[in-house]
Design a protein around this motif. Sequence first.
Motif, PDB file in Angstrom:
ATOM      1  N   TYR A 203       6.253   0.235   3.193  1.00  0.00           N
ATOM      2  CA  TYR A 203       6.505  -1.005   2.451  1.00  0.00           C
ATOM      3  C   TYR A 203       8.001  -1.305   2.447  1.00  0.00           C
ATOM      4  O   TYR A 203       8.409  -2.448   2.692  1.00  0.00           O
TER       5      TYR A 203
ATOM      6  N   LEU B 255       0.860  -1.176   0.000  1.00  0.00           N
ATOM      7  CA  LEU B 255       0.000   0.000   0.000  1.00  0.00           C
ATOM      8  C   LEU B 255       0.899   1.230   0.000  1.00  0.00           C
ATOM      9  O   LEU B 255       1.718   1.402   0.905  1.00  0.00           O
TER      10      LEU B 255
ATOM     11  N   GLN C  55      -0.390   9.199   4.211  1.00  0.00           N
ATOM     12  CA  GLN C  55      -0.934   7.844   4.225  1.00  0.00           C
ATOM     13  C   GLN C  55      -1.619   7.529   5.546  1.00  0.00           C
ATOM     14  O   GLN C  55      -1.177   7.954   6.626  1.00  0.00           O
TER      15      GLN C  55
ATOM     16  N   HIS D 219      -4.426  -3.162  -4.697  1.00  0.00           N
ATOM     17  CA  HIS D 219      -4.993  -2.801  -3.406  1.00  0.00           C
ATOM     18  C   HIS D 219      -4.871  -1.301  -3.135  1.00  0.00           C
ATOM     19  O   HIS D 219      -5.335  -0.812  -2.107  1.00  0.00           O
ATOM     20  N   ASN D 220      -4.244  -0.573  -4.047  1.00  0.00           N
ATOM     21  CA  ASN D 220      -4.072   0.860  -3.897  1.00  0.00           C
ATOM     22  C   ASN D 220      -5.229   1.624  -4.541  1.00  0.00           C
ATOM     23  O   ASN D 220      -6.043   1.050  -5.273  1.00  0.00           O
TER      24      ASN D 220
ATOM     25  N   ASP E 275      -3.058   1.672   7.002  1.00  0.00           N
ATOM     26  CA  ASP E 275      -2.368   0.989   5.912  1.00  0.00           C
ATOM     27  C   ASP E 275      -1.012   0.476   6.367  1.00  0.00           C
ATOM     28  O   ASP E 275      -0.585  -0.623   5.989  1.00  0.00           O
TER      29      ASP E 275
END
Length: 255
Positions: free
Chosen positions: A162, A96, A103, A202-203, A107
């Motif tokens: 990530y 993500l 953000q 998934h973004n 996430d």
Amino acid sequence: MTSKLHGTVAIVTGASSGIGDAAARQLASQGARVAVVARRKERLDTLVSSIESDGGTALAVTADITNRAEAEQAVKTVVDRYGRIDILINNAGLMLLGTVLDQDVTDWERMIDINQKGLLYMTSAALPHLLEATTTGPREVADIVNISSYAGRVASPNFATYNMTKFGVNGFTEALRQEVTQKHVRVGVLEPGAVATELKLHNSEAIQQQLAAAEAENIPELLEPDDIADSITFMVTRPRRASIAELWNMPTSQA
């Protein structure tokens, strides 16, 4: 000719699509009995049916491995069915993207849960069985392959959390390798570059469009899941005397 993994049992997490699906098929084609682990039961059932129609043996295990109890139960289910574990492929992951400023912290938590905690829970539960396989198994060696990423080597804007999860996977893998590989549980990390999978889906739509534009400009030919499955199969089919600690598989245009 005897298949290289005849008599072994492999677990593949994140097996409902992409790299996990492809890896399960390839390991089964080499003679392993494969337990495929993910949350999407229908996809797992379809995968098992396909493997069995090709002459392989597979077991669908529906589990959310971010839940420690479910991860441990998944391992127990495999041992109860097949009596052993020889190979663990920690493939399940989530990417993500977004800036640290903007953000949603949720996430970050989701990525830490699947990319790191899920891997830890599965490894902890499976490791005693893998160690046992080195003395009772047909190959007298066992394998853990942790799927990291190019993002576990190189940090980039919008990838911060990530990056953190995948750098962590690399560090954990190397430390575990030093603990158990001389006991013939080989531990290796596989770092793919850009692969055509569901990972980016998934973004948000905006981020997906940004990724697609960047790939079109810079990486015109992505890797396919089978390319990474080839690397996994290579790592776990080496002779007992050989251990692959790290393998970096990149699209030619990204390398």
